[in-house]
Design a protein around this motif. Structure first.
Motif, PDB file in Angstrom:
ATOM      1  N   ARG A 225      20.522 -64.299 -18.948  1.00 59.05           N
ATOM      2  CA  ARG A 225      20.625 -63.252 -17.969  1.00 59.05           C
ATOM      3  C   ARG A 225      20.418 -63.791 -16.512  1.00 59.05           C
ATOM      4  N   ILE A 226      21.912 -63.910 -15.832  1.00 57.01           N
ATOM      5  CA  ILE A 226      21.879 -64.546 -14.498  1.00 57.01           C
ATOM      6  C   ILE A 226      22.331 -63.503 -13.262  1.00 57.01           C
ATOM      7  N   SER A 227      21.588 -63.057 -12.575  1.00 61.09           N
ATOM      8  CA  SER A 227      21.914 -61.950 -11.497  1.00 61.09           C
ATOM      9  C   SER A 227      21.718 -62.473 -10.223  1.00 61.09           C
ATOM     10  N   TYR A 228      22.614 -62.507  -9.276  1.00 59.67           N
ATOM     11  CA  TYR A 228      22.915 -62.867  -7.922  1.00 59.67           C
ATOM     12  C   TYR A 228      23.386 -61.751  -6.919  1.00 59.67           C
ATOM     13  N   GLY A 229      22.314 -61.345  -6.311  1.00 59.69           N
ATOM     14  CA  GLY A 229      22.765 -60.327  -5.428  1.00 59.69           C
ATOM     15  C   GLY A 229      21.982 -60.488  -4.262  1.00 59.69           C
ATOM     16  N   GLY A 230      21.564 -59.133  -3.573  1.00 56.82           N
ATOM     17  CA  GLY A 230      20.660 -58.901  -2.624  1.00 56.82           C
ATOM     18  C   GLY A 230      20.284 -57.404  -1.945  1.00 56.82           C
ATOM     19  N   ARG A 231      19.519 -57.377  -1.165  1.00 57.66           N
ATOM     20  CA  ARG A 231      19.058 -56.046  -0.626  1.00 57.66           C
ATOM     21  C   ARG A 231      19.147 -56.275   0.984  1.00 57.66           C
ATOM     22  N   GLY A 232      19.369 -55.280   1.836  1.00 56.88           N
ATOM     23  CA  GLY A 232      19.141 -55.304   3.082  1.00 56.88           C
ATOM     24  C   GLY A 232      20.185 -54.631   3.751  1.00 56.88           C
ATOM     25  N   GLN A 233      20.131 -54.711   5.176  1.00 52.26           N
ATOM     26  CA  GLN A 233      21.311 -54.099   5.820  1.00 52.26           C
ATOM     27  C   GLN A 233      22.676 -54.319   5.469  1.00 52.26           C
ATOM     28  N   LEU A 234      23.065 -55.462   5.111  1.00 56.36           N
ATOM     29  CA  LEU A 234      24.677 -56.073   4.835  1.00 56.36           C
ATOM     30  C   LEU A 234      24.967 -55.121   3.499  1.00 56.36           C
ATOM     31  N   THR A 235      24.069 -55.250   2.621  1.00 57.19           N
ATOM     32  CA  THR A 235      24.087 -54.476   1.260  1.00 57.19           C
ATOM     33  C   THR A 235      24.285 -53.097   1.460  1.00 57.19           C
ATOM     34  N   ASP A 236      23.594 -52.533   2.266  1.00 51.74           N
ATOM     35  CA  ASP A 236      23.576 -51.168   2.447  1.00 51.74           C
ATOM     36  C   ASP A 236      24.839 -50.784   2.923  1.00 51.74           C
ATOM     37  N   ALA A 237      25.634 -51.615   3.832  1.00 53.89           N
ATOM     38  CA  ALA A 237      26.760 -51.154   4.708  1.00 53.89           C
ATOM     39  C   ALA A 237      27.924 -51.349   3.662  1.00 53.89           C
ATOM     40  N   GLN A 238      27.774 -52.136   2.482  1.00 56.15           N
ATOM     41  CA  GLN A 238      28.953 -52.554   1.750  1.00 56.15           C
ATOM     42  C   GLN A 238      29.073 -51.316   0.807  1.00 56.15           C
ATOM     43  N   GLN A 239      28.099 -50.430   0.613  1.00 57.81           N
ATOM     44  CA  GLN A 239      27.868 -49.362  -0.358  1.00 57.81           C
ATOM     45  C   GLN A 239      28.271 -48.113   0.037  1.00 57.81           C
ATOM     46  N   ALA A 240      29.002 -47.200  -0.739  1.00 61.75           N
ATOM     47  CA  ALA A 240      29.169 -45.875  -0.424  1.00 61.75           C
ATOM     48  C   ALA A 240      27.936 -44.969   0.002  1.00 61.75           C
ATOM     49  N   ARG A 241      28.159 -43.805   0.939  1.00 56.81           N
ATOM     50  CA  ARG A 241      26.749 -43.178   1.193  1.00 56.81           C
ATOM     51  C   ARG A 241      26.603 -42.437  -0.339  1.00 56.81           C
ATOM     52  N   TRP A 242      25.438 -41.797  -0.381  1.00 59.81           N
ATOM     53  CA  TRP A 242      24.980 -41.381  -1.769  1.00 59.81           C
ATOM     54  C   TRP A 242      25.518 -40.120  -1.999  1.00 59.81           C
ATOM     55  N   GLY A 243      25.691 -39.416  -0.892  1.00 60.35           N
ATOM     56  CA  GLY A 243      26.738 -37.940  -1.001  1.00 60.35           C
ATOM     57  C   GLY A 243      28.219 -38.490  -1.598  1.00 60.35           C
ATOM     58  N   GLN A 244      28.710 -39.360  -1.163  1.00 60.58           N
ATOM     59  CA  GLN A 244      30.178 -39.622  -1.650  1.00 60.58           C
ATOM     60  C   GLN A 244      29.984 -40.312  -3.086  1.00 60.58           C
ATOM     61  N   GLN A 245      29.185 -40.944  -3.468  1.00 53.51           N
ATOM     62  CA  GLN A 245      28.711 -41.374  -4.686  1.00 53.51           C
ATOM     63  C   GLN A 245      28.525 -40.125  -5.648  1.00 53.51           C
ATOM     64  N   LEU A 246      27.932 -38.946  -5.115  1.00 55.24           N
ATOM     65  CA  LEU A 246      27.557 -38.021  -6.001  1.00 55.24           C
ATOM     66  C   LEU A 246      28.840 -37.261  -6.184  1.00 55.24           C
ATOM     67  N   MET A 247      29.749 -37.277  -5.219  1.00 51.93           N
ATOM     68  CA  MET A 247      30.971 -36.264  -5.515  1.00 51.93           C
ATOM     69  C   MET A 247      31.911 -36.994  -6.502  1.00 51.93           C
ATOM     70  N   ASP A 248      31.720 -38.424  -6.280  1.00 52.84           N
ATOM     71  CA  ASP A 248      32.600 -39.325  -7.259  1.00 52.84           C
ATOM     72  C   ASP A 248      32.187 -38.960  -8.629  1.00 52.84           C
ATOM     73  N   VAL A 249      31.044 -38.640  -9.031  1.00 50.66           N
ATOM     74  CA  VAL A 249      30.369 -38.467 -10.299  1.00 50.66           C
ATOM     75  C   VAL A 249      30.876 -37.110 -10.611  1.00 50.66           C
ATOM     76  N   LEU A 250      30.399 -35.922  -9.772  1.00 54.56           N
ATOM     77  CA  LEU A 250      30.754 -34.671 -10.409  1.00 54.56           C
ATOM     78  C   LEU A 250      32.065 -34.132 -10.052  1.00 54.56           C
ATOM     79  N   SER A 251      32.859 -34.824  -9.144  1.00 59.40           N
ATOM     80  CA  SER A 251      34.136 -34.245  -8.902  1.00 59.40           C
ATOM     81  C   SER A 251      35.079 -34.369 -10.267  1.00 59.40           C
ATOM     82  N   PRO A 252      35.932 -33.280 -10.845  1.00 54.27           N
ATOM     83  CA  PRO A 252      36.606 -33.348 -11.837  1.00 54.27           C
ATOM     84  C   PRO A 252      38.238 -33.932 -11.671  1.00 54.27           C
ATOM     85  N   PHE A 253      38.201 -34.216 -10.420  1.00 49.78           N
ATOM     86  CA  PHE A 253      39.552 -34.519 -10.015  1.00 49.78           C
ATOM     87  C   PHE A 253      39.794 -36.020  -9.498  1.00 49.78           C
TER      88      PHE A 253
END
Length: 253
Positions: A225-253
């Motif tokens: 089990r090899i995991s390479y990643g991180g957390r911090g400001q750069l990681t947060d900037a690369q991720q979509a906002r939680w509202g957008q992620q929620l819409m991607d999960v719930l939206s049927p279109f």
């Protein structure tokens, strides 16, 4: 404000707070302007060893337990030996893992299908009635039924993936299995400014696969089990906002 309206507002507020907590927003609000915290060092049990003869005890007046009284033997537990194998083999021992992941995969697929079909039928003679039908309806009875069909389909796909990770990490033996194999776990964290990079490696290794320099390749680790990643400001900037992620999960279109 009526009691019903106040109750509805309280329910909406609780729902919003629950949603924020579920998305990890509450925890992120507390870390604004702060560097990510490093994980605490985990303790690993090690077998008891006898102190060296040159070690001075803290209280010479207090008698040492019989099980740890130093002896003059060079083969006592914990003593280094000139011809002893220094490779990891016990709980608490450290070995070096060389991670060199260089994966590349390209998959091309293409399919094509074509099919043509035709059917025809008629009655050139039908007890003499074919002349009457042809005269009244203007239909040629020799071609009463005729059909044709054509079907074609084609598809193509391409998948390309490339990953490269080159790291060296020290791991600790956490357990020795009954057959002699070793359970290992390694964790390395590096924090630069407000970004924390972490490498996690765990799995099972054979003592025979450990090299003379007390190192092993990642390809020789079973259940790796090899995991390479991180957390911090750069990681947060690369991720979509939680509202957008929620819409991607719930939206049927």
């Amino acid at each position: 404000m009526s009691a019903r309206t106040g109750s509805a507002l309280r329910i909406a507020s609780l729902g919003a707070l629950g949603l924020l907590a579920g998305c990890g927003t509450a925890g992120r609000l507390g870390s604004i302007g702060r560097a990510p915290k490093m994980s605490p060092v985990e303790q690993v049990g090690t077998p008891q060893s006898i102190d060296s003869l040159a070690t001075v005890r803290g209280d010479p007046a207090s008698p040492a337990p019989e099980s740890v009284i130093p002896s003059a033997s060079l083969f006592r537990t914990g003593a280094g030996a000139l011809f002893q194998d220094q490779r990891a083999g016990r709980v608490g021992d450290i070995l070096t893992i060389r991670v060199n992941v260089s994966d590349k995969a390209v998959v091309d697929t293409s399919t094509a299908r074509s099919r043509d079909g035709s059917e025809s039928g008629g009655a050139s003679a039908l007890f003499g009635l074919e002349k009457i039908v042809k005269k009244l309806a203007g239909v040629d009875t020799s071609k009463l039924v005729e059909s044709a069909s054509t079907s074609k389909s084609s598809g193509s796909g391409n998948t390309s993936r490339s990953e490269t990770v080159t790291m060296t990490i020290a791991a600790v033996v956490t357990a020795v299995l009954p057959n002699g194999n070793l359970l290992i776990r390694g964790r390395q964290e590096t924090r630069v400014n407000f970004e924390l990079r972490e490498l996690l490696v765990s799995g099972i290794v054979r003592p025979q696969d450990i090299a003379r320099d007390n190192s092993i390749r990642h390809t020789q680790i079973a259940e790796a089990r090899i995991s390479y990643g991180g957390r911090g400001q750069l990681t947060d900037a690369q991720q979509a906002r939680w509202g957008q992620q929620l819409m991607d999960v719930l939206s049927p279109f």
